[in-house]
Scaffold this motif. Structure first.
Motif, PDB file in Angstrom:
ATOM      1  N   GLU A 181     -16.462  22.922  -1.043  1.00 18.06           N
ATOM      2  CA  GLU A 181     -15.672  22.763   0.185  1.00 18.06           C
ATOM      3  C   GLU A 181     -14.408  23.609   0.066  1.00 18.06           C
ATOM      4  N   PRO A 182     -14.559  24.924  -0.020  1.00 21.24           N
ATOM      5  CA  PRO A 182     -13.411  25.756  -0.368  1.00 21.24           C
ATOM      6  C   PRO A 182     -12.581  26.201   0.827  1.00 21.24           C
ATOM      7  N   ALA A 183     -11.403  26.709   0.518  1.00 19.86           N
ATOM      8  CA  ALA A 183     -10.620  27.475   1.476  1.00 19.86           C
ATOM      9  C   ALA A 183     -10.810  28.946   1.140  1.00 19.86           C
ATOM     10  N   VAL A 184     -11.143  29.731   2.141  1.00 18.81           N
ATOM     11  CA  VAL A 184     -11.295  31.179   1.974  1.00 18.81           C
ATOM     12  C   VAL A 184     -10.124  31.849   2.670  1.00 18.81           C
ATOM     13  N   ARG A 185      -9.513  32.810   2.032  1.00 15.35           N
ATOM     14  CA  ARG A 185      -8.414  33.528   2.676  1.00 15.35           C
ATOM     15  C   ARG A 185      -8.918  34.269   3.908  1.00 15.35           C
ATOM     16  N   PRO A 186      -8.023  34.539   4.874  1.00 10.56           N
ATOM     17  CA  PRO A 186      -8.463  35.168   6.126  1.00 10.56           C
ATOM     18  C   PRO A 186      -9.360  36.380   5.899  1.00 10.56           C
ATOM     19  N   LEU A 187     -10.528  36.369   6.536  1.00 13.24           N
ATOM     20  CA  LEU A 187     -11.505  37.441   6.370  1.00 13.24           C
ATOM     21  C   LEU A 187     -11.261  38.519   7.417  1.00 13.24           C
ATOM     22  N   THR A 188     -10.616  39.580   7.002  1.00 13.96           N
ATOM     23  CA  THR A 188     -10.269  40.674   7.904  1.00 13.96           C
ATOM     24  C   THR A 188     -10.012  41.934   7.097  1.00 13.96           C
ATOM     25  N   PRO A 189     -10.343  43.105   7.651  1.00 10.09           N
ATOM     26  CA  PRO A 189     -10.023  44.352   6.958  1.00 10.09           C
ATOM     27  C   PRO A 189      -8.519  44.547   6.763  1.00 10.09           C
ATOM     28  N   ALA A 190      -7.719  43.835   7.544  1.00  7.57           N
ATOM     29  CA  ALA A 190      -6.266  43.991   7.471  1.00  7.57           C
ATOM     30  C   ALA A 190      -5.625  42.994   6.511  1.00  7.57           C
ATOM     31  N   TYR A 191      -6.426  42.352   5.661  1.00 11.08           N
ATOM     32  CA  TYR A 191      -5.867  41.288   4.817  1.00 11.08           C
ATOM     33  C   TYR A 191      -4.702  41.755   3.961  1.00 11.08           C
ATOM     34  N   GLN A 192      -4.797  42.954   3.399  1.00 11.85           N
ATOM     35  CA  GLN A 192      -3.729  43.421   2.521  1.00 11.85           C
ATOM     36  C   GLN A 192      -2.386  43.436   3.253  1.00 11.85           C
ATOM     37  N   SER A 193      -2.385  43.926   4.484  1.00 11.93           N
ATOM     38  CA  SER A 193      -1.158  43.955   5.278  1.00 11.93           C
ATOM     39  C   SER A 193      -0.701  42.548   5.640  1.00 11.93           C
ATOM     40  N   ILE A 194      -1.656  41.693   5.998  1.00 13.17           N
ATOM     41  CA  ILE A 194      -1.316  40.317   6.359  1.00 13.17           C
ATOM     42  C   ILE A 194      -0.708  39.588   5.168  1.00 13.17           C
ATOM     43  N   SER A 195      -1.303  39.761   4.000  1.00 15.16           N
ATOM     44  CA  SER A 195      -0.780  39.116   2.802  1.00 15.16           C
ATOM     45  C   SER A 195       0.645  39.566   2.505  1.00 15.16           C
ATOM     46  N   THR A 196       0.899  40.855   2.681  1.00 13.49           N
ATOM     47  CA  THR A 196       2.228  41.396   2.402  1.00 13.49           C
ATOM     48  C   THR A 196       3.285  40.771   3.308  1.00 13.49           C
TER      49      THR A 196
END
Length: 429
Positions: A378-393
Motif C-alpha cells: 500500500e505504497p505512496a508513489v511520488r508524482p509520476l510526471t516527466p517534470a518530476y525533477q523540476s517539481i521536486s526542486t
C-alpha cells in the motif's frame, strides 16, 4: 504508444530538445569511448548503475549464463543521484550509443521515456518484468500506460523506536509527538529524528504525509496540480512536527546518514529512515540495536494506515543501444528473483518480486521484511510526471525550513510553482 523503440528514437523532438542535445554533444564527446562491441565481435553490454558493493557478482553470474553471446560490463555511476542523472542525461541527449542498460532512480523513468531515450518493454520481456512484481514499483516503471523499465529493487522507510523508552509504536504522527514531549519532560532521550533538509528527502517526507492524509500533489494523470485538502493537511502536520520542540536542532539540515548516526548514538527515541540503518546499527552500536524495534511509519489518522513513499532503481534499455535484444536479456537476468534475493541479502536493497520475501534466506537479513512488505503493498508513489525533477526542486525549496510553513499560503505558492514546473517539462540539468 508505439511498440517499436526504433521508431520512438526517430520521432520529431521539440526544437528546444534538439538544440539542447546539440549543445550537450560537446560535453559528452570524451565520454563516448566505451563502445558496445559494434565491430562484429562479442557484444559488450554497458550497464550504467549506481554503486552497489556486490553487484559485480550478479554481473559475473549473468555473463556465465550468457555463454559468450554477450558480456555485461558494470560502469559504476557516481554515488550522488543528481550526479548520476546529469551523466546519463548528457550522454543520452547526445545519442551516445555506448550506453545499453541504465539503472534509473524510480523518479526518472517518466522523464527518460518522454524524451524517447529509453525503449519500451514489450512481448516476453514485458511479461517477465511484470510477473510477480509488486504493483507500486511497477507504477514507477510506466509512462502513459506502457512499461519502459523493469524494477530491480525498491525501498521504503520504517519507524525505528527505542523499546526501553516506548512500549508500543505510535500509530499517528500526533501520538509520536506527544510521546516525545512526555519523554522530554521526564529528562529522557526524546527526539523524533528524520530528514528535513532542502533536498529530495524532505519531498519524500512530505509525500508520505500527503498520501497518508489521502491527499494528492498532482492529478491522477500527472498533468495538473491537485494540492487538495489532504495535501494541505500534510503541510500542517509537517509544520507541527517542526515546531513541536521534539525534533533535532539540526532538523532543517538533516539528511539520511546524519539522522542515522544521531539516533544510533542515543540522541532520539524515534527515527523515520530507510532500512540501511538496521545493519549499520548492528555493526556500530550492537547494544543500542538490542533496544530498537521497527514498525510501520505513523499515519495521520489512527484508523487509516500510513502510505509510505517508495524508492528504488529501475532497469531501462537505451534507445541508442546497438544491441537491444541482448540488453533486454541482460536486464532480465540482473533483476530476476535469484539475483534480487542475492542483492537483498548482501547489499540490503529490498526486492521488487514479492515471492522473494518468502525465501528463508531473507529471514536473517530482513527480520523487518513483513513490515517492509506491508508498506510496499500500500505504497505512496511520488508524482509520476516527466517534470518530476523540476517539481521536486521547487517543492524542497518551498517546504524548507518546515517550521516556516503556513499551510494555506504555502499550498497556494506550491500550486503556482508546480504548475509552472509542469509547463517547463525540463529534461536537461
Amino acid at each position: 504508444m508505439t511498440t517499436d523503440p526504433d521508431a520512438a528514437a526517430h520521432r520529431r523532438r521539440p526544437a528546444r530538445r534538439a538544440a539542447a542535445a546539440a549543445a550537450a554533444l560537446a560535453l559528452v564527446a570524451p565520454l563516448a569511448a566505451c563502445g558496445s562491441g559494434g565491430d562484429g565481435g562479442m557484444p559488450t553490454i554497458n550497464l550504467y548503475y549506481p554503486p552497489e558493493q556486490n553487484l559485480q557478482k550478479v554481473v559475473d553470474d549473468c555473463n556465465a549464463q550468457a555463454q559468450g553471446r554477450y558480456k555485461i560490463v558494470y560502469r559504476v555511476l557516481p554515488r550522488q543521484a543528481d550526479d548520476q542523472r546529469v551523466q546519463m542525461v548528457r550522454r543520452l541527449a547526445a545519442q551516445d550509443s555506448g550506453m545499453d542498460v541504465l539503472g534509473l532512480d524510480v523518479t526518472w523513468t517518466q522523464e527518460f521515456a518522454s524524451a524517447h531515450w529509453i525503449r519500451e518493454w514489450a512481448g516476453q520481456d514485458k511479461a517477465e518484468a511484470e510477473q510477480g512484481t509488486l504493483a507500486g514499483p511497477l507504477d514507477t516503471a510506466r509512462y502513459e500506460g506502457e512499461l519502459y523499465a523493469a524494477p530491480k529493487n525498491t525501498n521504503v522507510q520504517l519507524l525505528w523506536y527505542r523499546t526501553d523508552l516506548v512500549p508500543e509504536p505510535p500509530k499517528t504522527w500526533d501520538e509520536m509527538i506527544s510521546a516525545a514531549q512526555r519523554l522530554k519532560e521526564q529528562g529522557k532521550p526524546y527526539q523524533v529524528l528524520t530528514m528535513g533538509a532542502q533536498y529530495e528527502g524532505l519531498v519524500v517526507l512530505y509525500n508520505t504525509l500527503a498520501e497518508s492524509a489521502g491527499g494528492k500533489i498532482l492529478s491522477d494523470d500527472g498533468k495538473k496540480v491537485a494540492m487538495d485538502e489532504g495535501a494541505v493537511k500534510a503541510l500542517d502536520q509537517l509544520r507541527k512536527l517542526a515546531t513541536s520542540g521534539v525534533t533535532s536542532p539540526s532538523f532543517s539540515n538533516a539528511t539520511e546518514d546524519p539522522v542515522r548516526l544521531e539516533f544510533q548514538s542515543g540522541g532520539g527515541a524515534f527515527e523515520v529512515n530507510w532500512p540501511f540503518v538496521y545493519p549499520a546499527m548492528q555493526e556500530a552500536a550492537p547494544e543500542m540495536a538490542k533496544k530498537v524495534k521497527w514498525a510501520r511509519v505513523p499515519g495521520i489518522d489512527a484508523n487509516t494506515p500510513s502510505k509510505v513513499t517508495i524508492g528504488g532503481v529501475n532497469l531501462a534499455v537505451s534507445t541508442y543501444s546497438k544491441h537491444p535484444t541482448e540488453s533486454f536479456e541482460a536486464a532480465r537476468c540482473l533483476r530476476n528473483a535469484e539475483h534480487q534475493k542475492f542483492s537483498a541479502v548482501n547489499d540490503g536493497v529490498p526486492p521488487t518480486i514479492e515471492k522473494v520475501y518468502d525465501d528463508p534466506e531473507m529471514d536473517k537479513a530482513y527480520p523487518m521484511k513483513e513490515t517492509i512488505l506491508e508498506e510496499l503493498k500500500e505504497p505512496a508513489v511520488r508524482p509520476l510526471t516527466p517534470a518530476y525533477q523540476s517539481i521536486s526542486t521547487v517543492m524542497s525549496a518551498m517546504l524548507s525550513p518546515p517550521s516556516a510553513i503556513r499551510p494555506e499560503q504555502t499550498a497556494d505558492e506550491l500550486r503556482k510553482a508546480i504548475a509552472d514546473a509542469l509547463e517547463s517539462k525540463g529534461v536537461l540539468p
